[in-house]
Scaffold this motif. Sequence first.
Motif, mmCIF file in Angstrom:
data_model
loop_
_atom_site.group_PDB
_atom_site.id
_atom_site.type_symbol
_atom_site.label_atom_id
_atom_site.label_comp_id
_atom_site.label_asym_id
_atom_site.label_seq_id
_atom_site.Cartn_x
_atom_site.Cartn_y
_atom_site.Cartn_z
ATOM 1 N N THR A 1 -5.410 0.848 -8.261
ATOM 2 C CA THR A 1 -4.509 1.996 -8.302
ATOM 3 C C THR A 1 -3.613 1.920 -9.535
ATOM 4 O O THR A 1 -3.486 2.891 -10.283
ATOM 5 C CB THR A 1 -3.638 2.048 -7.027
ATOM 6 O OG1 THR A 1 -4.501 2.072 -5.885
ATOM 7 C CG2 THR A 1 -2.743 3.278 -7.018
ATOM 8 N N ALA B 1 -7.234 11.247 -5.998
ATOM 9 C CA ALA B 1 -7.002 11.548 -4.578
ATOM 10 C C ALA B 1 -7.590 10.462 -3.681
ATOM 11 O O ALA B 1 -7.031 10.152 -2.630
ATOM 12 C CB ALA B 1 -7.574 12.918 -4.232
ATOM 13 N N LEU C 1 -5.190 7.542 -2.869
ATOM 14 C CA LEU C 1 -3.947 7.813 -2.143
ATOM 15 C C LEU C 1 -3.828 7.060 -0.821
ATOM 16 O O LEU C 1 -2.774 7.063 -0.195
ATOM 17 C CB LEU C 1 -3.769 9.317 -1.918
ATOM 18 C CG LEU C 1 -3.667 10.167 -3.188
ATOM 19 C CD1 LEU C 1 -3.442 11.625 -2.827
ATOM 20 C CD2 LEU C 1 -2.585 9.655 -4.121
ATOM 21 N N SER C 2 -4.892 6.379 -0.434
ATOM 22 C CA SER C 2 -4.822 5.566 0.788
ATOM 23 C C SER C 2 -4.162 4.213 0.529
ATOM 24 O O SER C 2 -3.941 3.442 1.464
ATOM 25 C CB SER C 2 -6.226 5.359 1.362
ATOM 26 O OG SER C 2 -7.038 4.668 0.420
ATOM 27 N N ASP C 3 -3.832 3.925 -0.728
ATOM 28 C CA ASP C 3 -3.139 2.676 -1.064
ATOM 29 C C ASP C 3 -1.810 2.672 -0.304
ATOM 30 O O ASP C 3 -0.961 3.542 -0.524
ATOM 31 C CB ASP C 3 -2.904 2.616 -2.577
ATOM 32 C CG ASP C 3 -2.311 1.304 -3.053
ATOM 33 O OD1 ASP C 3 -1.522 0.708 -2.303
ATOM 34 O OD2 ASP C 3 -2.625 0.889 -4.186
ATOM 35 N N LEU D 1 1.781 3.222 -1.966
ATOM 36 C CA LEU D 1 2.211 4.487 -2.558
ATOM 37 C C LEU D 1 3.203 5.184 -1.639
ATOM 38 O O LEU D 1 3.025 5.218 -0.423
ATOM 39 C CB LEU D 1 1.016 5.408 -2.825
ATOM 40 C CG LEU D 1 0.032 4.946 -3.894
ATOM 41 C CD1 LEU D 1 -1.159 5.896 -3.967
ATOM 42 C CD2 LEU D 1 0.698 4.808 -5.242
ATOM 43 N N SER D 2 4.227 5.749 -2.238
ATOM 44 C CA SER D 2 5.232 6.458 -1.442
ATOM 45 C C SER D 2 4.647 7.758 -0.898
ATOM 46 O O SER D 2 3.786 8.380 -1.526
ATOM 47 C CB SER D 2 6.474 6.750 -2.281
ATOM 48 O OG SER D 2 6.186 7.743 -3.251
ATOM 49 N N GLN D 3 5.134 8.142 0.254
ATOM 50 C CA GLN D 3 4.708 9.405 0.855
ATOM 51 C C GLN D 3 5.116 10.582 -0.026
ATOM 52 O O GLN D 3 4.423 11.590 -0.080
ATOM 53 C CB GLN D 3 5.279 9.553 2.269
ATOM 54 C CG GLN D 3 4.663 8.586 3.272
ATOM 55 C CD GLN D 3 3.147 8.716 3.339
ATOM 56 O OE1 GLN D 3 2.612 9.801 3.559
ATOM 57 N NE2 GLN D 3 2.448 7.605 3.126
ATOM 58 N N ILE E 1 2.465 10.852 -2.738
ATOM 59 C CA ILE E 1 1.224 11.378 -2.163
ATOM 60 C C ILE E 1 1.348 12.886 -1.931
ATOM 61 O O ILE E 1 0.447 13.653 -2.293
ATOM 62 C CB ILE E 1 0.874 10.632 -0.858
ATOM 63 C CG1 ILE E 1 0.497 9.170 -1.182
ATOM 64 C CG2 ILE E 1 -0.252 11.331 -0.101
ATOM 65 C CD1 ILE E 1 0.388 8.264 0.033
ATOM 66 N N PHE F 1 1.396 14.668 -5.384
ATOM 67 C CA PHE F 1 0.066 14.731 -5.998
ATOM 68 C C PHE F 1 -0.815 15.754 -5.283
ATOM 69 O O PHE F 1 -1.471 16.579 -5.930
ATOM 70 C CB PHE F 1 -0.628 13.366 -6.016
ATOM 71 C CG PHE F 1 -1.991 13.443 -6.618
ATOM 72 C CD1 PHE F 1 -2.147 13.402 -7.999
ATOM 73 C CD2 PHE F 1 -3.118 13.614 -5.826
ATOM 74 C CE1 PHE F 1 -3.411 13.527 -8.575
ATOM 75 C CE2 PHE F 1 -4.374 13.731 -6.394
ATOM 76 C CZ PHE F 1 -4.524 13.686 -7.766
ATOM 77 N N ASN F 2 -0.852 15.695 -3.959
ATOM 78 C CA ASN F 2 -1.695 16.631 -3.207
ATOM 79 C C ASN F 2 -1.281 18.076 -3.450
ATOM 80 O O ASN F 2 -2.135 18.956 -3.572
ATOM 81 C CB ASN F 2 -1.655 16.299 -1.716
ATOM 82 C CG ASN F 2 -2.496 15.082 -1.378
ATOM 83 O OD1 ASN F 2 -3.486 14.782 -2.042
ATOM 84 N ND2 ASN F 2 -2.088 14.356 -0.350
ATOM 85 N N GLU G 1 6.497 6.440 -9.976
ATOM 86 C CA GLU G 1 5.906 5.690 -8.870
ATOM 87 C C GLU G 1 5.638 4.249 -9.274
ATOM 88 O O GLU G 1 5.954 3.317 -8.517
ATOM 89 C CB GLU G 1 4.606 6.367 -8.395
ATOM 90 C CG GLU G 1 3.985 5.746 -7.172
ATOM 91 C CD GLU G 1 4.765 5.985 -5.887
ATOM 92 O OE1 GLU G 1 4.459 5.307 -4.893
ATOM 93 O OE2 GLU G 1 5.681 6.837 -5.859
#
Length: 192
Positions: free
Chosen positions: A5, A78, A81-83, A86-88, A91, A94-95, A183
């Motif tokens: 990541t 994308a 993003l399951s890392d 990573l801050s919510q 995420i 980005f989404n 981030e």
Amino acid sequence: MKDKTRETFELFIEKANLLEEKTFVKNSIANGLNLNIQFGSPRQIKHNISDREFIESVVVTVRMFYQDNDRISFRKIASLLSDPSLSQTFIAFFNERRKELNVYLDSFGEIQGVWDGKELTNRNIFDTFVYGDIAHTNEEKRAVYLKWKELGALFILIEYLFVRILMDVVLLIVEVADAMKLELAGKKIVYT
């Protein structure tokens, strides 16, 4: 943060910074993109789009973010993003930006209509220039591009729209890169 990541974010940022330094991008931000239509005889459409070489250099880099086979493409990002580190907020940011990009590309710009049975969405204009002339020569897109070139003044308008779409994509890439910098630094991302 997982090494993959971090490395991917760093590469994304590096390529976004490269985009910001391109002469075409700097000039477009500083001077804007202008279209001048003169009615009468003869009717003329002119724009202030810089040298094609500058546009091509931007397209080559933008393609890395756009094509799914590159690790810094929006789709590949994308998948990271399951890392769990990573801050919510990142995420969600980005989404939202990825969705915003796709909605923008799938919408109509200033020209609303159909060409050879296909809607003239921002994505179709972008893809026709990128994959039909600048970065590839896909047979179908190339045929459309060559037909557009025969349209004279209307082609200049479509070319202008392509450059505007390209710049909008660049600005969104830079915005995402800025959020990635925050981030990586462990700083809070504030967005609206």
